[in-house]
Design an enzyme around this catalytic site. Structure first.
Site, PDB file in Angstrom:
ATOM      1  N   ASN A 192      55.274  51.701  54.692  1.00  0.00           N
ATOM      2  CA  ASN A 192      54.492  52.760  54.040  1.00  0.00           C
ATOM      3  C   ASN A 192      54.226  53.939  54.979  1.00  0.00           C
ATOM      4  O   ASN A 192      53.398  54.787  54.684  1.00  0.00           O
ATOM      5  CB  ASN A 192      53.162  52.185  53.526  1.00  0.00           C
ATOM      6  CG  ASN A 192      52.300  51.615  54.651  1.00  0.00           C
ATOM      7  OD1 ASN A 192      52.639  51.742  55.825  1.00  0.00           O
ATOM      8  ND2 ASN A 192      51.189  51.004  54.296  1.00  0.00           N
ATOM      9  N   GLU A 205      47.003  53.261  58.335  1.00  0.00           N
ATOM     10  CA  GLU A 205      47.634  53.225  57.022  1.00  0.00           C
ATOM     11  C   GLU A 205      47.544  54.611  56.358  1.00  0.00           C
ATOM     12  O   GLU A 205      46.733  55.441  56.767  1.00  0.00           O
ATOM     13  CB  GLU A 205      46.901  52.196  56.140  1.00  0.00           C
ATOM     14  CG  GLU A 205      46.807  50.802  56.757  1.00  0.00           C
ATOM     15  CD  GLU A 205      48.104  50.003  56.663  1.00  0.00           C
ATOM     16  OE1 GLU A 205      49.171  50.597  56.380  1.00  0.00           O
ATOM     17  OE2 GLU A 205      48.054  48.790  56.889  1.00  0.00           O
ATOM     18  N   HIS A 253      53.044  53.743  58.069  1.00  0.00           N
ATOM     19  CA  HIS A 253      51.950  53.601  59.038  1.00  0.00           C
ATOM     20  C   HIS A 253      52.484  53.553  60.460  1.00  0.00           C
ATOM     21  O   HIS A 253      53.631  53.168  60.694  1.00  0.00           O
ATOM     22  CB  HIS A 253      51.051  52.390  58.715  1.00  0.00           C
ATOM     23  CG  HIS A 253      51.621  51.044  59.011  1.00  0.00           C
ATOM     24  ND1 HIS A 253      51.217  49.900  58.344  1.00  0.00           N
ATOM     25  CD2 HIS A 253      52.554  50.612  59.894  1.00  0.00           C
ATOM     26  CE1 HIS A 253      51.856  48.859  58.826  1.00  0.00           C
ATOM     27  NE2 HIS A 253      52.679  49.251  59.762  1.00  0.00           N
TER      28      HIS A 253
HETATM   29  P1  PGA Z   1      57.961  45.644  62.364  1.00  0.00           P
HETATM   30  O1  PGA Z   1      56.569  46.344  62.138  1.00  0.00           O
HETATM   31  O2  PGA Z   1      58.465  46.114  63.700  1.00  0.00           O
HETATM   32  O3  PGA Z   1      57.674  44.168  62.369  1.00  0.00           O
HETATM   33  O4  PGA Z   1      58.865  46.065  61.258  1.00  0.00           O
HETATM   34  C1  PGA Z   1      56.421  47.702  62.400  1.00  0.00           C
HETATM   35  C2  PGA Z   1      55.108  48.186  61.843  1.00  0.00           C
HETATM   36  O5  PGA Z   1      54.677  47.711  60.778  1.00  0.00           O
HETATM   37  O6  PGA Z   1      54.495  49.071  62.460  1.00  0.00           O
END
Ligand code: PGA
Length: 239
Positions: free
Chosen positions: A135, A142, A137
């Protein structure tokens, strides 16, 4: 932003990892901001392997991490502190006295002030490593109405809970976390962003080509003077 596109996450690990190894060798007492999640793991593997081969020492670096769950013991197997120990710290000669982490069980306001002061006392973060959420973030900032500044306590969104709850098998996934704010991330001198896989493609596009808006927190990186983005072809597909 400098955009680098690779065939797969292994190539990203080698490229970003060798960048870190060279940087640490040139700046042995540097201050590094680390991130958890799947994206940085190949990079950590490369750094740990380089240490094993005697090509780099982490003994004089200082580190901060982006975020930590609330209401979870620091040494729980799913804490981000444990993640960093397992994926990097325990595999190198890092001095744990120089490892600083947000304490997800502390008073959020006091902890935020302590962390900001600790980062300042080290002269700021030289390189902050980031992943990006589906999304948009960064850390646990968020999508929302405004960009945040220093570390704060966040209520995680359902999208993030869905993405991360697969890692929790003994306790329910926490619904709160302490996270560095957008301001603290933007004050880092350099930022390295790693994103892989098609599930990140839209967020990557919004980050690079969309408007700068807190609805896509990563879009603020367009305003940072020194950002390098490491993508695989799937994450870069919509650029
Ligand atoms: P991920 O998470 O490296 O496990 O994809 C990244 C994030 O959500 O900031």
């Amino acid at each position: 932003m400098e955009i680098k596109i690779f065939n797969n996450e292994k190539e990203i690990g080698e490229a970003a990892g060798s960048f870190y190894v060279d940087y640490i060798n040139a700046n042995p007492a540097c201050v590094l901001g680390f991130a958890t999640g799947a994206s940085p793991v190949p990079t950590y593997e490369y750094i740990a392997e380089s240490y094993k081969q005697g090509k780099v020492s982490l003994k004089n670096i200082s580190t901060f991490n982006l975020d930590e769950y609330c209401d979870l013991p620091k040494d729980h197997k799913n804490s981000y502190f444990t993640f960093m120990c397992e994926n990097l710290f325990s595999k190198t000669d890092i001095n744990m006295d120089n490892v600083d982490f947000l304490d997800g069980n502390a008073d959020p306001d006091e902890e935020s002030a302590r962390y900001a002061e600790a980062i300042k006392a080290k002269g700021g973060i030289d390189i902050q490593l980031l992943g990006i959420g589906r999304n948009g973030h960064i850390a646990f900032n968020e999508p929302g109405e405004e960009f945040t500044d220093e570390a704060w306590k966040v209520t995680l969104t359902q999208s993030t809970i869905d993405a991360n709850s697969i890692y929790f098998d003994d306790v329910p996934m926490p619904h709160y976390a302490l996270t560095m704010g957008i301001g603290s991330i933007m004050r880092s001198k350099k930022i390295i962003m790693i994103a892989t896989g098609s599930s990140k493609a839209q967020a990557v596009r919004d980050m690079i080509k969309g408007p700068v808006t807190p609805m896509c927190p990563a879009s603020i990186l367009q305003q940072h003077p020194d950002v390098t983005v490491y993508l695989d072809t799937a994450a870069a597909a919509l650029l």
